[in-house]
Write a protein that holds these residues in place. Structure first.
Motif, mmCIF file in Angstrom:
data_model
loop_
_atom_site.group_PDB
_atom_site.id
_atom_site.type_symbol
_atom_site.label_atom_id
_atom_site.label_comp_id
_atom_site.label_asym_id
_atom_site.label_seq_id
_atom_site.Cartn_x
_atom_site.Cartn_y
_atom_site.Cartn_z
ATOM 1 N N UNK A 44 9.571 -10.395 4.837
ATOM 2 C CA UNK A 44 10.423 -10.432 6.271
ATOM 3 C C UNK A 44 10.349 -9.222 6.851
ATOM 4 N N UNK A 45 11.556 -8.227 4.937
ATOM 5 C CA UNK A 45 12.096 -7.285 5.463
ATOM 6 C C UNK A 45 10.779 -6.112 5.607
ATOM 7 N N UNK A 46 9.843 -6.178 4.976
ATOM 8 C CA UNK A 46 8.914 -5.431 4.938
ATOM 9 C C UNK A 46 7.971 -5.830 6.739
ATOM 10 N N UNK A 47 7.340 -6.944 6.668
ATOM 11 C CA UNK A 47 7.654 -7.555 8.428
ATOM 12 C C UNK A 47 8.252 -6.738 9.490
ATOM 13 N N UNK A 48 9.630 -6.805 9.529
ATOM 14 C CA UNK A 48 10.817 -5.644 9.529
ATOM 15 C C UNK A 48 10.576 -4.461 9.232
ATOM 16 N N UNK A 57 8.156 0.836 12.200
ATOM 17 C CA UNK A 57 7.744 1.819 12.605
ATOM 18 C C UNK A 57 6.449 2.268 13.661
ATOM 19 N N UNK A 58 6.232 0.894 13.926
ATOM 20 C CA UNK A 58 4.939 0.276 14.584
ATOM 21 C C UNK A 58 6.023 1.057 16.351
ATOM 22 N N UNK A 59 7.104 0.711 16.068
ATOM 23 C CA UNK A 59 7.603 0.855 17.425
ATOM 24 C C UNK A 59 7.811 2.432 17.389
ATOM 25 N N UNK A 94 12.579 -18.141 -2.770
ATOM 26 C CA UNK A 94 13.832 -17.231 -1.668
ATOM 27 C C UNK A 94 14.201 -14.820 -1.736
ATOM 28 N N UNK A 95 13.659 -14.779 -2.685
ATOM 29 C CA UNK A 95 13.412 -13.484 -2.852
ATOM 30 C C UNK A 95 12.007 -12.926 -2.551
ATOM 31 N N UNK A 96 11.022 -13.411 -2.884
ATOM 32 C CA UNK A 96 9.494 -13.114 -2.302
ATOM 33 C C UNK A 96 9.660 -13.413 -0.858
ATOM 34 N N UNK A 97 10.473 -13.865 -0.150
ATOM 35 C CA UNK A 97 10.390 -14.427 1.032
ATOM 36 C C UNK A 97 11.230 -13.376 2.098
ATOM 37 N N UNK A 98 12.377 -12.777 1.352
ATOM 38 C CA UNK A 98 12.899 -12.077 1.924
ATOM 39 C C UNK A 98 12.052 -10.457 1.741
ATOM 40 N N UNK A 99 11.622 -10.574 0.717
ATOM 41 C CA UNK A 99 11.033 -9.339 0.876
ATOM 42 C C UNK A 99 9.932 -9.004 1.959
#
Length: 452
Positions: free
Chosen positions: A18-22, A27-29, A11-16
């Protein structure tokens, strides 16, 4: 079966992730938003810089829209000059002030009356100019008579003692400009100009027996009138008089158009003839030598990089003015352009037809003739026809420098600053010539490339 369960680490890895993707998406936007604002800001800054550098505000202040209006009017009208030589005390009436278009005394327009030393010129709408020896009077309705007396200086007498905007006065020159015409007085010459719509004497000059006749009268003379010249039909005479018109010189203009097209034709196809064999030396798949390809390509770059106008100036000093000089200038520039385009087309040929012809024992020239040329010929023809169309326009400008073609006549008409209707005529002929060449090149493309 029980559903798989995720551990706390998963769960912690998935959250990380998703946070990196967000964060990366944000930043791209942000970058795109900044770019969307930066690009218009840079364009706006450049436009402001250009406006300051080119002094657009000063240009607007210096603009003379009245001169532009006069120029546009002169392109569709002609002027009849009534000129008095103040030294010889003679009066001459001519179209556009040309010595070749002087009205004989028995054919002076009826709005000009001469009695002794007094010449009365009716400009219409109540405007009347009177020459009485050195005194010229312009009676302007609603304003009054303006008098100019020619002596050591031009003495001006205007109603009320004030000079309005339509009068430009100095001790050496006085010019009065109204909607009906223009009067100019100097110590040597007093001239009145009256404007008329249309191009005067476009078909027949004053020396022609058809001069002064209406279109209906000319047609009637051609169809059923008595012969004006015993050994020549009226139709043949009319065509001859039109072709040899001393004012518009239609025969000379037609020859100038032919010279312009000839310059474009010789320059374009001469360049293609020179560039095609050199293109084989510049193509990688036909010339293994790297240094030879490099040398030929640099030659192409050089002749292509120097504009045709520069070659025109150089060649005109070497060979003198003339249409052939213009054709050579086009040939030199287009040799570089054709060499680059042809070599790129040769590098994209399919090797299979060439190998098939090689298997028959054909020589290198035969392989090029039957295996290469048919593949690149549509591309070569298309490029040559496009350049021919483009060079037709360029030959007009080149002809102005080399002294040949319609460009020379156009330049001469512009330099006189009087015959702007001739400038319009020549420009229209250039446009028609370009349209005709475009239609011809399109027809040739369909015939030679598409096979229609």
């Amino acid at each position: 079966m029980t559903a798989p369960t995720l551990s706390a680490n998963d769960l912690t890895a998935n959250d990380l992730r998703q946070s990196d993707l967000r964060d990366s998406t944000i930043r791209m936007m942000d970058r795109r938003r900044r770019m969307a604002l930066a690009v218009p800001a840079m364009i706006l800054a450049y436009l402001v810089y250009a406006a300051i550098s080119f002094d657009l505000s000063g240009l607007a202040q210096r603009a003379r829209l009245d001169n532009a209006a006069v120029l546009l009017s002169d392109m569709v009208t002609h002027k009849v000059h009534v000129a008095r030589d103040n030294r010889r005390e003679t009066v001459q009436v001519a179209v556009e002030g040309s010595n070749r278009a002087v009205y004989p005394q028995d054919r002076v327009p009826d709005w000009i009356e001469t009695q002794g030393d007094v010449t009365r010129i009716d400009l219409g709408a109540g405007h009347v100019v009177t020459y009485d020896g050195p005194r010229t009077t312009y009676d302007i309705p609603g304003y009054g008579p303006v008098t100019m007396v020619v002596g050591e200086e031009i003495a001006l007498d205007a109603p009320g003692g004030t000079v309005p905007d339509f009068i430009n006065a100095s001790p050496a020159r006085v010019t009065i400009t109204t909607d009906q015409g223009r009067v100019t007085a100097t110590r040597s010459r007093t001239e009145t100009l009256r404007y008329f719509w249309g191009w005067e004497m476009f078909f027949f000059d004053l020396s022609s027996p058809f001069s002064g006749q209406s279109a209906g009268a000319v047609l009637g003379t051609i169809v059923g009138g008595e012969r004006l010249v015993a050994d020549q039909s009226n139709l043949s005479l009319a065509l001859s008089e039109f072709w040899t018109n001393d004012i518009w010189q239609h025969g000379a203009v037609a020859w100038a158009i032919f010279e312009t097209i000839l310059m474009a034709f010789l320059g374009t196809f001469g360049a293609a003839f020179v560039a095609l064999p050199l293109a084989f030396l510049a193509a990688q798949n036909f010339t293994p030598s790297r240094w030879l390809r490099f040398a030929v390509r640099r030659v192409f770059d050089f002749v292509r990089g120097v504009d045709a106008l520069i070659f025109t100036i150089i060649l005109s000093r070497a060979f003198g003015p003339g249409p052939l000089t213009g054709a050579l200038a086009i040939l030199l520039t287009d040799t570089g352009s054709f060499g680059k385009l042809f070599s790129e087309a040769l590098e994209n040929v399919d090797d299979k037809p060439i190998e098939g012809i090689r298997s028959t024992g054909a020589s290198a020239i035969q392989r090029y003739r039957f295996g290469v040329i048919p593949q690149v010929m549509p591309v070569l023809l298309s490029q040559m026809l496009y350049f021919l169309e483009s060079n037709t326009r360029s030959a007009t400008i080149i002809g102005a420098i080399t002294g040949g073609g319609i460009g020379l006549l156009l330049t001469q008409a512009i330099q006189t600053t009087q015959d702007w209707e001739k400038v319009t005529y020549y420009i229209l002929l250039v446009v028609i010539m370009v349209i005709a060449m475009d239609s011809l090149s399109g027809w040739l493309r369909r015939k030679l490339i598409r096979g229609e």
